[in-house]
Every structure is written in C-alpha cells, then in structure tokens.
Design a protein around this motif. Structure first.
Motif, mmCIF file in Angstrom:
data_model
loop_
_atom_site.group_PDB
_atom_site.id
_atom_site.type_symbol
_atom_site.label_atom_id
_atom_site.label_comp_id
_atom_site.label_asym_id
_atom_site.label_seq_id
_atom_site.Cartn_x
_atom_site.Cartn_y
_atom_site.Cartn_z
ATOM 1 N N THR A 291 -0.119 -2.493 -3.773
ATOM 2 C CA THR A 291 -0.817 -3.764 -3.569
ATOM 3 C C THR A 291 -1.618 -4.214 -4.803
ATOM 4 O O THR A 291 -2.489 -5.049 -4.693
ATOM 5 C CB THR A 291 -1.775 -3.657 -2.377
ATOM 6 O OG1 THR A 291 -2.642 -2.545 -2.585
ATOM 7 C CG2 THR A 291 -1.012 -3.471 -1.083
ATOM 8 N N VAL A 292 -1.325 -3.645 -5.963
ATOM 9 C CA VAL A 292 -2.032 -4.072 -7.175
ATOM 10 C C VAL A 292 -1.172 -5.099 -7.906
ATOM 11 O O VAL A 292 -0.005 -4.835 -8.210
ATOM 12 C CB VAL A 292 -2.326 -2.870 -8.103
ATOM 13 C CG1 VAL A 292 -3.025 -3.342 -9.374
ATOM 14 C CG2 VAL A 292 -3.173 -1.844 -7.378
ATOM 15 N N ASP A 293 -1.782 -6.269 -8.193
ATOM 16 C CA ASP A 293 -1.051 -7.313 -8.910
ATOM 17 C C ASP A 293 -0.728 -6.855 -10.331
ATOM 18 O O ASP A 293 -1.545 -6.213 -10.988
ATOM 19 C CB ASP A 293 -1.893 -8.590 -8.989
ATOM 20 C CG ASP A 293 -1.920 -9.308 -7.653
ATOM 21 O OD1 ASP A 293 -1.042 -9.017 -6.820
ATOM 22 O OD2 ASP A 293 -2.804 -10.144 -7.455
ATOM 23 N N HIS B 68 -8.596 -7.907 -7.042
ATOM 24 C CA HIS B 68 -7.400 -8.633 -7.497
ATOM 25 C C HIS B 68 -6.139 -8.130 -6.787
ATOM 26 O O HIS B 68 -5.062 -8.673 -6.961
ATOM 27 C CB HIS B 68 -7.196 -8.445 -9.003
ATOM 28 C CG HIS B 68 -8.360 -8.942 -9.793
ATOM 29 N ND1 HIS B 68 -8.659 -10.277 -9.925
ATOM 30 C CD2 HIS B 68 -9.314 -8.287 -10.493
ATOM 31 C CE1 HIS B 68 -9.739 -10.409 -10.670
ATOM 32 N NE2 HIS B 68 -10.157 -9.215 -11.028
ATOM 33 N N CYS B 69 -6.313 -7.036 -6.042
ATOM 34 C CA CYS B 69 -5.136 -6.498 -5.385
ATOM 35 C C CYS B 69 -4.858 -7.305 -4.115
ATOM 36 O O CYS B 69 -5.774 -7.558 -3.346
ATOM 37 C CB CYS B 69 -5.379 -5.041 -5.015
ATOM 38 S SG CYS B 69 -5.994 -4.068 -6.385
ATOM 39 N N MET C 201 -5.643 4.406 -5.338
ATOM 40 C CA MET C 201 -4.899 3.732 -4.263
ATOM 41 C C MET C 201 -3.385 3.969 -4.384
ATOM 42 O O MET C 201 -2.693 3.998 -3.371
ATOM 43 C CB MET C 201 -5.228 2.237 -4.197
ATOM 44 C CG MET C 201 -4.936 1.436 -5.427
ATOM 45 S SD MET C 201 -6.151 1.739 -6.746
ATOM 46 C CE MET C 201 -7.438 0.599 -6.327
ATOM 47 N N ASP D 118 -0.716 -8.410 -13.075
ATOM 48 C CA ASP D 118 -1.526 -8.914 -14.195
ATOM 49 C C ASP D 118 -2.826 -8.138 -14.406
ATOM 50 O O ASP D 118 -3.499 -8.332 -15.412
ATOM 51 C CB ASP D 118 -1.802 -10.420 -14.040
ATOM 52 C CG ASP D 118 -2.506 -10.734 -12.735
ATOM 53 O OD1 ASP D 118 -2.465 -9.886 -11.827
ATOM 54 O OD2 ASP D 118 -3.096 -11.819 -12.630
ATOM 55 N N VAL D 119 -3.218 -7.296 -13.476
ATOM 56 C CA VAL D 119 -4.427 -6.482 -13.689
ATOM 57 C C VAL D 119 -4.083 -4.998 -13.878
ATOM 58 O O VAL D 119 -4.955 -4.153 -13.962
ATOM 59 C CB VAL D 119 -5.446 -6.609 -12.527
ATOM 60 C CG1 VAL D 119 -5.998 -8.011 -12.453
ATOM 61 C CG2 VAL D 119 -4.828 -6.195 -11.203
ATOM 62 N N TRP E 275 -11.268 1.371 -2.088
ATOM 63 C CA TRP E 275 -11.350 1.539 -3.538
ATOM 64 C C TRP E 275 -12.024 0.312 -4.132
ATOM 65 O O TRP E 275 -11.608 -0.819 -3.881
ATOM 66 C CB TRP E 275 -9.956 1.741 -4.134
ATOM 67 C CG TRP E 275 -9.343 3.035 -3.717
ATOM 68 C CD1 TRP E 275 -8.443 3.217 -2.696
ATOM 69 C CD2 TRP E 275 -9.615 4.331 -4.261
ATOM 70 N NE1 TRP E 275 -8.137 4.547 -2.583
ATOM 71 C CE2 TRP E 275 -8.834 5.256 -3.533
ATOM 72 C CE3 TRP E 275 -10.428 4.806 -5.294
ATOM 73 C CZ2 TRP E 275 -8.853 6.628 -3.798
ATOM 74 C CZ3 TRP E 275 -10.440 6.168 -5.559
ATOM 75 C CH2 TRP E 275 -9.654 7.069 -4.816
ATOM 76 N N VAL E 276 -13.023 0.546 -4.967
ATOM 77 C CA VAL E 276 -13.812 -0.535 -5.558
ATOM 78 C C VAL E 276 -13.040 -1.204 -6.694
ATOM 79 O O VAL E 276 -12.251 -0.566 -7.369
ATOM 80 C CB VAL E 276 -15.143 0.045 -6.102
ATOM 81 C CG1 VAL E 276 -15.959 -1.018 -6.824
ATOM 82 C CG2 VAL E 276 -15.941 0.651 -4.970
ATOM 83 N N ASN E 277 -13.307 -2.494 -6.861
ATOM 84 C CA ASN E 277 -12.755 -3.262 -7.984
ATOM 85 C C ASN E 277 -11.321 -3.679 -7.775
ATOM 86 O O ASN E 277 -10.642 -4.050 -8.714
ATOM 87 C CB ASN E 277 -12.832 -2.485 -9.309
ATOM 88 C CG ASN E 277 -13.921 -3.028 -10.173
ATOM 89 O OD1 ASN E 277 -14.660 -3.923 -9.743
ATOM 90 N ND2 ASN E 277 -14.031 -2.523 -11.384
ATOM 91 N N CYS E 278 -10.876 -3.560 -6.555
ATOM 92 C CA CYS E 278 -9.503 -3.986 -6.338
ATOM 93 C C CYS E 278 -9.467 -5.360 -5.684
ATOM 94 O O CYS E 278 -8.597 -5.659 -4.875
ATOM 95 C CB CYS E 278 -8.699 -2.948 -5.568
ATOM 96 S SG CYS E 278 -7.046 -2.855 -6.260
ATOM 97 N N PRO F 120 -7.121 -1.402 -11.533
ATOM 98 C CA PRO F 120 -8.431 -1.742 -12.086
ATOM 99 C C PRO F 120 -9.409 -0.574 -11.953
ATOM 100 O O PRO F 120 -9.557 -0.010 -10.864
ATOM 101 C CB PRO F 120 -8.871 -2.934 -11.229
ATOM 102 C CG PRO F 120 -7.597 -3.572 -10.807
ATOM 103 C CD PRO F 120 -6.646 -2.420 -10.590
ATOM 104 N N VAL F 121 -10.046 -0.229 -13.073
ATOM 105 C CA VAL F 121 -10.907 0.957 -13.082
ATOM 106 C C VAL F 121 -12.277 0.619 -12.494
ATOM 107 O O VAL F 121 -12.671 -0.552 -12.426
ATOM 108 C CB VAL F 121 -11.046 1.539 -14.507
ATOM 109 C CG1 VAL F 121 -9.686 1.940 -15.053
ATOM 110 C CG2 VAL F 121 -11.765 0.575 -15.447
ATOM 111 N N ALA F 122 -12.996 1.654 -12.088
ATOM 112 C CA ALA F 122 -14.308 1.439 -11.458
ATOM 113 C C ALA F 122 -15.224 2.631 -11.690
ATOM 114 O O ALA F 122 -15.830 3.154 -10.771
ATOM 115 C CB ALA F 122 -14.133 1.185 -9.959
#
Lengths: 79, 143
Positions: free
Chosen positions: A43-45, B137-138, A10, A47-48, B132-135, A75-77
C-alpha cells in the motif's frame, strides 16, 4: 533471474515474511515492486518509495542483476 | 560514532564519550516517546531498522556534521525494539569550542536522521489499534 528481497515494517507485515528469494523477469526495482505489489497488495505509493540494492541507496530504475539483494524503503519515521 | 541499539540509551556514558578539555560547549538532544500523536493516545512505540544501511547512513550524517561545523566530536544513537512512554528513542550529542556550532550540529544531525535513516516506528494506541507512522502517503489496502 533470482534476487533476494528483504522486507521491513509495513512491507514485512504485508508480505508475511522478512526475506525471500524471488525469481523474476523484472529488469528494475520499479518493475519488481509492481510485480510484488500485485502479489502482496503493498500500500505504499511509488512516488514516496526508495530502494536499496545490496545495502546502498539506489534508484528505482537501476538495472537489476542476478543475485542482487533488494530492499524497498517506505517513508521513514525515525527519531 | 553512530550506533543502532536494542539496549536502553545510556546518556551519561554517551555524553562522557564527547569529552574534550577544549570543549566549551556540549549540546545534547534526546528524543523521547510521548503519550499522544495526532490526537490519539499512545501506549508504546516499536522501532524497526534496516540496520546495515541505517548504520552507514547514520555515520554519513555524522561525517557531514563534522565537515559543516567546527566540532571536537559528534555522536548519535537510535533505539530499536519496543519502547514505553518517556523512553529515549534517539540521542545526539556534539562538543565544540563554542555553543553556536554545537547547537547547529545537533540540529543538523537530528533533522537529517529523521529524514534519511531507514528506521520505522509503529505506534500502539491505548485503544488497541496500531499503525506505522508517516505512511500518510500510502493508499488504503485494496483487499
């Protein structure tokens, strides 16, 4: 100071590039992330978020130095 | 041996590479692309990796499994690129004298890979949407 930032997933889509040279006064990945978020609207916080410096996991508070390659890891997936 | 690969997973060759005449147990886990997630109909998946770090981290996980369990060998592969429903996205195999250690090692490796490997997947849905998966928290985009 100049650092190279590589973007994945992203972040790559939001920044619109896979890699760029960034001239910054940021002294840590956290401060650099704040700066880039303002520029690109990431858009990623925080803390993660994880970070790699020169292709190894590091800390968001680790000092940045000239020539570092920085990768912010959302965050990985896998699997 | 840990491999990040853009080519389809060759399960047969990978399993043969585990071979050891002393192995009484070979356990293999294969993770596949399924046709739905969280109520949405999935058409395809796209995997992207920070390859340099993913290869190092994947190998570290295999090395940890070797230390934790009594194994002859443990290998894993993760796919990159565009995958269709039913395609194998990840393969883990472990060979040991008995099944307990082989099952445990396989479980350990897939759990750690999912937690730690810098790999991301984008789901493409049948309705044309993609994300995108697992986001979870975004937060939402501000613009």
């Amino acid at each position: 100071m100049n650092v190279t930032v590589q973007y994945f997933a992203m972040f790559r889509e939001q920044a619109g590039v896979a890699q760029e040279l960034v001239t910054t006064d940021a002294t840590s990945p956290q401060l650099l992330y704040n700066e880039l978020s303002d520029r690109y609207g990431f858009t990623v916080d925080g803390d993660v978020l994880k970070v790699a410096l020169n292709s190894e996991f590091s800390s968001m508070n680790h000092p940045l130095k000239e020539g570092d390659t920085v990768v912010f890891i959302p965050p990985v997936a896998g699997g | 041996m840990f491999i990040i690969s853009s080519a389809p997973i060759d399960a047969e060759t990978l399993q043969q590479s585990l071979g050891n005449p002393g192995a009484g147990a070979i356990v293999v886990f294969e993770g596949c692309v399924r046709n739905q997630n969280e109520g949405k109909s999935v058409e395809a998946l796209e995997y992207e990796a920070f390859i340099e770090l993913a290869e190092k981290e994947g190998q570290r996980i295999l090395d940890e499994a070797q230390l934790k369990y009594e194994l002859f060998s443990v290998h894993a592969t993760h796919r990159l690129g565009q995958l269709a429903i039913g395609d194998a996205a990840v393969w883990v195999g472990a060979a040991a004298v008995h099944r307990g250690e082989a099952f445990s090692a396989c479980r350990y490796v897939i759990d750690e890979l999912k937690e730690r490997l810098p790999v991301w997947k984008k789901e493409h849905y049948t309705d044309g949407d993609a994300h995108w998966v697992n986001c979870q928290h975004c937060h939402s985009a501000v613009f």
